[in-house]
Design an enzyme around this catalytic site. Structure first.
Site, short mmCIF file in Angstrom:
data_model
loop_
_atom_site.label_atom_id
_atom_site.label_comp_id
_atom_site.label_asym_id
_atom_site.label_seq_id
_atom_site.Cartn_x
_atom_site.Cartn_y
_atom_site.Cartn_z
N ASP A 19 0.88 -1.17 0.00
CA ASP A 19 0.00 0.00 0.00
C ASP A 19 0.92 1.22 0.00
O ASP A 19 1.46 1.60 1.03
CB ASP A 19 -0.90 -0.01 1.23
CG ASP A 19 -1.71 1.28 1.37
OD1 ASP A 19 -1.78 2.06 0.41
OD2 ASP A 19 -2.28 1.51 2.47
N LYS A 47 2.87 11.09 -3.53
CA LYS A 47 1.83 10.35 -4.27
C LYS A 47 0.86 11.30 -4.97
O LYS A 47 0.27 10.95 -6.00
CB LYS A 47 1.07 9.45 -3.29
CG LYS A 47 0.02 8.55 -3.93
CD LYS A 47 -0.57 7.63 -2.88
CE LYS A 47 -1.70 6.78 -3.42
NZ LYS A 47 -2.22 5.86 -2.40
N GLU A 102 -7.37 0.55 -4.42
CA GLU A 102 -7.32 0.42 -2.96
C GLU A 102 -8.64 -0.08 -2.36
O GLU A 102 -8.62 -0.96 -1.49
CB GLU A 102 -6.91 1.77 -2.35
CG GLU A 102 -5.45 2.09 -2.63
CD GLU A 102 -5.10 3.55 -2.41
OE1 GLU A 102 -5.99 4.32 -2.00
OE2 GLU A 102 -3.94 3.93 -2.65
N ASP A 156 -12.96 5.01 1.43
CA ASP A 156 -11.51 5.10 1.51
C ASP A 156 -11.07 6.56 1.47
O ASP A 156 -11.03 7.18 0.41
CB ASP A 156 -10.89 4.32 0.35
CG ASP A 156 -9.36 4.32 0.38
OD1 ASP A 156 -8.79 4.98 1.26
OD2 ASP A 156 -8.75 3.65 -0.47
#
Length: 598
Positions: free
Chosen positions: A7, A69, A170, A191
């Site tokens: 992850d 990211k 994810e 999420d």
């Protein structure tokens, strides 16, 4: 050799594997199950990753890189972040790709290179813990990562020395982790990570995980809550001390950390003290050191972030609508990402979906566990399960009139392959331009062009027949798109893989879909006109050829009438007069029918 699941998070990253048939989160060398997604480069040419990088960030802010990211696979004009609040510097290359300036090494790095350092740290620590080599990995990504971001994530893994078995969304990874022991459940995965927000609804049963819908916001995450706290602190400090703290990078880094800690504290407390002594030790005005001491209450935090909290509402409702479900149809709600611990976020979820939230798994670790399960499935360590993901936006090509013709609709299960056959505008056309488009609007200009290629050396047709071109779209498990065009008669073909261009607008996917709905009726009218105009233009070209070939057999009266109608059609297209165009086009077709009969 062991396969792993990673992850790769905005704030923290986690690595997991399958051990004795059970998912296992691998602690790093510092003994923690999460690793800060931070990379630092020091003056003595050392590279620090994780907690070590975080510890020295205050004294080395220009060379300490976090939240990377949010930049991976994007160009500068596509990011939605206030770069002034970052202590490090972002620049662009000649192609407008993002580069991060590193004064310590006197160079620049791409987001992929910095991300690769995080992956390498995770992998090296896992090798030490497991005492065996690691070469293969599944890496997770937000559901709304575009093709460029997906490819950039794969590239980061390759730079780190890994074979990337697959990248998966994810929320899908989380459903794998939560749904192992569940049968025939409809699960909503909420999420909210450090940098992105996704909502996915999945059907789970008999070891099949099918994504029914997926929506979200690629520019919403825990970092944004931190930035609002940070802006509030900056305003308080600058007003009190009559200084601009943006001119002090080291102080900015301390404020960044303080804002994050305050957010975490307010998840379990009604208020938190923010104390930063000697925030500025040497003011540029030559005065005494400056300090910051204040109290932030949960009520103030929620007011500061009210807009962000409400931005979570619409994707949640949209996910239900896309899945054609009511809140009562959801069996379980599972949370992913540390920001789901914010009480106001949980209250929002419960106000829309009156279900008890499943808290059986750690929201910080569940995505990595799901990635490890997927890696285990691919390598045969886990029982075979079928994972059915979806593509978030429609894909198609540009056709006459700048119309977007969809070939794969959004929320289509992937991997997927779809084809459509098109004809050229005329029999003498020797090449075709294939523009690949993504979005929900009717016209190309309102969507995103992903790429373009040409199919050349098409056969010509003296009988005025036209070439047929079959266009095939293939999306693989990672969401990477391949497009092939083939001329049916000659078998000439050309293809392209969409992997190095951004596939989403600067706005998030939700706003793209909303715009499509808002302008649906207007777009349909425009499309009708564009299609009619294209048909009429092609028909006029055919009529001109007929006049040339049959000049001696058509009387002057008919010729004048035909040419007058053709001029009227051109004028109608120019003035966008749909009704007149339809009438003149029909009248011209009627004349041609009569001439043909005669």
């Amino acid at each position: 050799m062991k396969s792993i699941g990673i992850d790769l998070g905005t704030t923290n990253s986690v690595i997991a594997t399958i051990k004795n048939g059970v998912p296992y989160v691998i602690p790093n060398n510092e003994g923690s199950r999460t690793t800060p997604s931070i990379v630092a480069y020091t003056k003595d040419q050392k590279i620090l990753v994780g907690q070590l990088a975080k510890r020295q960030s205050v004294i080395n802010p220009k060379n300490t890189f976090f939240s990377i990211k949010r930049f991976i696979g994007l160009r500068k004009n596509e990011i939605d972040i206030n770069l002034e609040n970052l202590p490090y510097d972002i620049i662009t290359d000649t192609n407008n790709n993002i580069k991060i300036k590193c004064p310590a090494f006197n160079t620049v790095f791409s987001p992929e290179e910095i991300s690769a350092q995080i992956i390498r740290k995770l992998t090296d620590d896992a090798k030490t813990n497991l005492n065996e080599p690691i070469t293969k990995a599944v890496i997770t990504i937000p559901a709304y990562f575009n093709a460029s971001q997906r490819q950039a994530t794969i590239d980061a893994g390759k730079i780190a020395g890994l074979e990337i078995l697959r990248i998966i969304n994810e929320p899908t990874a989380a459903s794998l982790a939560y749904g192992l022991d569940k049968k025939n459940k409809t699960i909503l995965v909420f999420d909210l990570g450090g940098g992105t927000f996704d909502v996915s609804i999945l059907d789970v049963g008999d070891n099949v995980f099918e994504v029914l819908s997926s929506t979200g916001d690629i520019n919403l995450g825990g970092d944004d809550f931190d930035k609002n706290i940070m802006s509030w602190l900056i305003e308080i400090f600058n007003k009190k001390e009559n200084l601009n703290i943006l001119e002090y990078p080291k102080s900015l880094q301390r404020l960044t950390e303080a804002a994050e800690q305050a957010k975490i504290q307010l998840s379990t407390h009604e208020e938190t003290e923010i104390s930063l002594p000697f925030l500025i030790t040497k003011p540029k005005d030559g005065g005494e050191p400056r300090h910051l001491n204040t109290t932030l209450t949960r009520t103030t935090f929620e007011k500061l972030n009210n807009t962000l909290i409400n931005r979570c509402k619409e994707p949640l409702q949209k996910a239900l609508l896309d899945a054609k479900l009511e809140p009562i149809d959801i069996d379980e709600v599972v949370l992913v990402g540390g920001s789901t611990r914010i009480p106001a976020i949980r209250s929002l979820i419960k106000s829309i979906i009156n279900r008890k939230i499943n808290e059986s798994a750690n929201p910080d670790e569940v995505v990595a566990i799901g990635a490890a399960i997927q890696a285990g499935i691919i390598t045969g360590e886990m029982k075979k399960m079928l994972l059915l993901d979806v593509t978030p936006l429609s894909l198609g090509v540009e056709t006459l009139g700048e119309v977007m013709t969809k070939i794969i609709n959004r929320n289509t299960t992937i991997p997927a392959s779809r084809s459509k056959t098109f004809i050229t505008a005329s029999g003498t056309q020797t090449s075709a331009e294939i523009n690949i488009v993504q979005g929900e609007r009717e016209f190309v200009s309102d969507n995103k062009i992903l790429g373009c290629f040409y199919l050349e050396d098409l056969p010509t047709h003296m009988d005025n027949s036209r070439s047929e071109i079959k266009i095939t779209f293939d999306i693989n498990e990672d969401g990477i798109l391949a497009v092939k065009a083939q001329e049916k008669k000659s078998k000439k073909e050309k293809s392209i893989i969409i992997q190095n261009t951004s596939t989403l607008d600067e706005n998030n996917v939700q706003s793209i879909i909303d715009e499509a709905e808002k302008y649906a009726e207007q777009d349909q009218e425009k499309r009708k006109f564009a299609e009619l105009a294209s048909q009429a233009e092609i028909f006029c070209l055919e009529i001109e050829k007929i006049l040339q070939l049959n000049e001696s057999t058509i009387n002057e009266t008919e010729k004048i009438k035909i040419k007058t109608l053709m001029n009227e059609i051109k004028l109608n297209i120019k003035t966008k007069d749909f009704n007149s165009l339809q009438n003149h086009y029909n009248e011209l077709k009627l004349i041609l029918d009569q001439l043909t009969k005669n």
